[in-house]
Design an enzyme around this catalytic site. Structure first.
Site, PDB file in Angstrom:
ATOM      1  N   HIS A  14      35.423  10.201 -28.627  1.00 33.69           N
ATOM      2  CA  HIS A  14      35.058   9.647 -30.106  1.00 33.69           C
ATOM      3  C   HIS A  14      33.625  10.071 -30.456  1.00 33.69           C
ATOM      4  O   HIS A  14      33.110   9.723 -31.612  1.00 33.69           O
ATOM      5  CB  HIS A  14      35.599   8.343 -30.397  1.00 33.69           C
TER       6      HIS A  14
ATOM      7  N   ASP B 294      39.584  12.209 -27.733  1.00 36.39           N
ATOM      8  CA  ASP B 294      39.379  11.389 -28.848  1.00 36.39           C
ATOM      9  C   ASP B 294      40.251  10.495 -29.058  1.00 36.39           C
ATOM     10  O   ASP B 294      41.838  10.961 -29.218  1.00 36.39           O
ATOM     11  CB  ASP B 294      38.896  12.249 -30.262  1.00 36.39           C
TER      12      ASP B 294
ATOM     13  N   SER C  51      34.087   8.749 -37.966  1.00 33.26           N
ATOM     14  CA  SER C  51      35.289   7.571 -37.591  1.00 33.26           C
ATOM     15  C   SER C  51      35.579   6.978 -39.196  1.00 33.26           C
ATOM     16  O   SER C  51      36.287   7.773 -39.942  1.00 33.26           O
ATOM     17  CB  SER C  51      34.628   6.434 -36.706  1.00 33.26           C
TER      18      SER C  51
END
Length: 307
Positions: free
Chosen positions: A283, A256, A118
């Site tokens: 994610h 995602d 991320s």
């Protein structure tokens, strides 16, 4: 490196780190690092956020210590067991990259496999463009390095909630009332669609979220995963990615918040990259599809280690 383990790659019970190390930064603050295993190949993990303790990436990826790797993660400045200064000038990508390099040096890690998840992909990309000589490989998981492009995709995800909901969200954001239950409900739905699709979120993930320092997050990103207002909102490093020559693995979930299309844009720019999209994940594929995720990660690391 140790010989490959033939056992299936699945997460087990959370484990305690072999070492917990407090590191004094040049800025005069301390950060805390966690080390698992004793392998010669180092998987250096930068978690998402910013402002999140590293628990969810640290505890999930610690199983790679059983596969012959040394796994290192740290609570970035401003979160977890590290110091939490109030100086907002500290919350910049460049300073965090310098922090990552200080941690690598302090632990005498040598060349590393840098895994960024991320927001950690932003740090990993900038680290590769600044300190590529210290890398054996780069893993960019669930992140995008063209924020304006990412924002466009996130707007489409918001629009999928319906025009009335989108209008409400825009009104709440303009009024500064994003703490209203109807706005929070919309964000919760987006999170369950695009952040983690599991019915019950893992304990390590909940620990990180419950201890989130929103100071760095607000300064760099914004009030939530689907609204970018911070100092990173115009950041785009895709044009510079051809300079990254080390083997690079790009990973994303089909659902995602960082869409596979975003990942492919980076793949096209990177001269030595491969892509994996996890079809049942959003994610957090290391929680949502752990066996497929760790099989992919280990295979890449072994190829990069022997390159």
């Amino acid at each position: 490196m140790n010989a490959p383990n033939s056992k299936p790659i699945t997460p087990g019970p959370e484990r305690e780190p072999d070492d917990v190390i407090r590191i004094r930064l040049e800025e005069g603050y301390d950060v805390v690092a966690y080390s698992f295993g004793t392998g010669d190949e180092v998987l250096f993990c930068a978690n998402g956020g910013p402002g999140l303790p590293c628990d969810y990436v640290r505890d999930s990826h610690s199983l790679m210590a059983d596969r012959g790797f040394r796994v290192v993660a740290w609570d970035q400045l401003g979160c977890g067991r590290s110091d939490r200064p109030d100086d907002t000038s500290l919350w910049t990508l460049e300073r965090y990259v310098a922090e990552a390099e200080q941690v690598r040096k302090a632990l005498n890690l040598g060349k590393i496999h840098f895994l960024g998840q991320s927001w950690g992909t932003w740090m990993g990309t900038e680290y590769a463009l600044t300190h590529q000589e210290n890398l054996k490989s780069l893993i960019l998981a669930d992140g995008n390095c063209n924020i304006p492009r990412l924002v466009t995709d996130l707007l489409k995800m918001r629009e999928a909630l319906g025009s009335d909901t989108v209008a409400m969200m825009k009104r709440r954001e303009a009024d500064g009332t994003i703490d209203h239950p109807e706005y929070e409900a919309a964000i919760t739905l987006l999170n369950y669609r695009h952040v983690c699709r599991l019915d019950e979120w893992p304990a390590a993930l909940n620990r990180s979220l419950d201890d989130w320092n929103m100071g760095p997050y607000m300064a760099m990103q914004g009030p939530n995963e689907f609204t970018y207002t911070g100092n990173m909102k115009d950041w785009n490093r895709v044009p510079d990615m051809p300079k990254i020559l080390v083997p690079t693995l790009l990973m994303s979930g089909l659902f995602d918040e960082v869409s596979p299309a975003c990942i492919m844009e980076m793949h096209d720019a990177l001269p030595n990259s491969e892509v994996r999209v996890f079809l049942e994940s959003s994610h957090m594929p290391f929680f949502e599809e752990p066996e497929a995720y760790y099989e992919c990660l280990e295979g890449f690391l072994r190829r990069a280690s022997n390159a």
